[in-house]
Enzyme design. Structure first.
Site, short mmCIF file in Angstrom:
data_model
loop_
_atom_site.label_atom_id
_atom_site.label_comp_id
_atom_site.label_asym_id
_atom_site.label_seq_id
_atom_site.Cartn_x
_atom_site.Cartn_y
_atom_site.Cartn_z
N GLU A 1 3.56 1.97 -10.56
CA GLU A 1 4.55 2.90 -10.23
C GLU A 1 5.00 3.40 -11.63
O GLU A 1 4.95 2.66 -12.60
CB GLU A 1 5.55 2.22 -9.44
CG GLU A 1 6.78 2.78 -9.07
CD GLU A 1 6.63 4.26 -8.34
OE1 GLU A 1 6.03 5.06 -8.87
OE2 GLU A 1 7.01 3.99 -7.13
N HIS B 1 1.60 2.76 -0.77
CA HIS B 1 1.94 1.53 -0.03
C HIS B 1 2.77 2.04 1.06
O HIS B 1 3.40 2.80 1.32
CB HIS B 1 2.76 0.81 -0.96
CG HIS B 1 4.07 1.39 -1.60
ND1 HIS B 1 5.08 1.60 -0.83
CD2 HIS B 1 4.16 1.99 -2.79
CE1 HIS B 1 6.07 2.30 -1.45
NE2 HIS B 1 5.60 2.45 -2.59
#
Length: 285
Positions: free
Chosen positions: A106, A18
């Protein structure tokens, strides 16, 4: 008898981290905002748009007009925003589909993160080892490895059943918008890297991506698109780089006998011959 559809392998599997998030520039953000809701910064949004343009350049580099893209994205706000901004570079007919995939989220560091406590915890992780250290109320990289392994099984089922191909698509590109550690674990699992090798890998930069490209023999390799210097910068050893170069032209299913972590690194030495095997073979003659 029904015709069996021919399986077509994706031309590329691309892992992208990201863009810059508010948590990347200020760790205190995690004390009041859940990790999954951490947003991108203005710079992170711009990085994602630029990354989208670079992705299209990579995918269309051979001037084939029949390429398509399929996206997998972590459910976190920062990854979804990255995909949204990167997607601006893609024409609608180029995108076959998108799937939110929780298994590429994550690493779980716990719930709200007290900044001072997390600093001590991360120092402890460095002493303990990044792969096996489990965060209190969270995950270890080994836990992430387990769920990424499950995702890979699903990915291969989709590929085997040609679920990701549509119409006259000649080149399918899978793009996984995820996180730094999760992406490194994906590579570790795919290329059968050891825990020790994982520990030396460097993290992806924001909106950096790694391109696993399909070679002429049917194996995926990082060495087709990326340079040796890039692989070195990412923390790959000489043996790991040599294996990537071998994969670039290897036939699918071949065994790289020169790859030390497949066999030799687990033993001090082997005898030149095995007398028991030789005696057994002599007895059969």
């Amino acid at each position: 008898m029904p015709h069996k559809q021919h399986k077509t392998l994706p031309k590329r599997i691309i892992l992208m981290r990201h863009g810059e998030s508010s948590g990347n520039i200020d760790g205190a953000a995690y004390t009041t905002t859940p990790d999954n809701k951490i947003p991108l910064t203005p710079l992170g949004l711009a990085q994602a748009q630029s990354a989208g343009e670079r992705l299209v350049q990579v995918i269309s580099s051979n001037n084939d007009n029949k390429w398509r893209a399929y996206f997998y994205v972590s459910p976190y706000e920062r990854t979804r925003a990255t995909l949204r901004e990167a997607g601006r570079a893609f024409g609608k007919r180029r995108v076959i589909g998108v799937r939110e995939e929780c298994r590429v989220r994550e690493q779980d560091f716990g719930n709200f993160q007290v900044e001072e406590r997390m600093r001590v915890v991360k120092e402890t992780r460095e002493r303990f080892g990044r792969f096996f250290y489990r965060f209190p109320e969270g995950e270890s990289a080994a836990d992430v490895y387990d769920r990424v392994s499950g995702f890979m099984e699903s990915l291969w089922r989709d590929i085997d059943m040609n679920r990701l191909h549509q119409g006259d698509c000649d080149e399918l590109n899978l793009i996984i918008v995820s996180h730094g550690l999760t992406s490194r674990v994906f590579l570790m699992k795919w290329f059968k890297w050891t825990v020790e090798q994982f520990e030396y890998l460097n993290n992806f930069g924001n909106c950096e991506f790694r391109v696993m490209e399909l070679g002429p023999g049917g194996e995926y390799s990082l060495a087709i698109h990326h340079t040796e210097q890039e692989l070195e910068q990412w923390g790959l050893s000489e043996d790991m780089i040599a294996d990537q170069k071998w994969r670039a032209t290897a036939k699918r299913g071949d065994w790289n006998e020169k790859c030390p972590w497949y066999l030799d690194s687990f033993f001090d030495n082997f005898a030149d011959s095995d007398d028991s095997v030789e005696e057994e073979e002599d007895g059969k003659q």
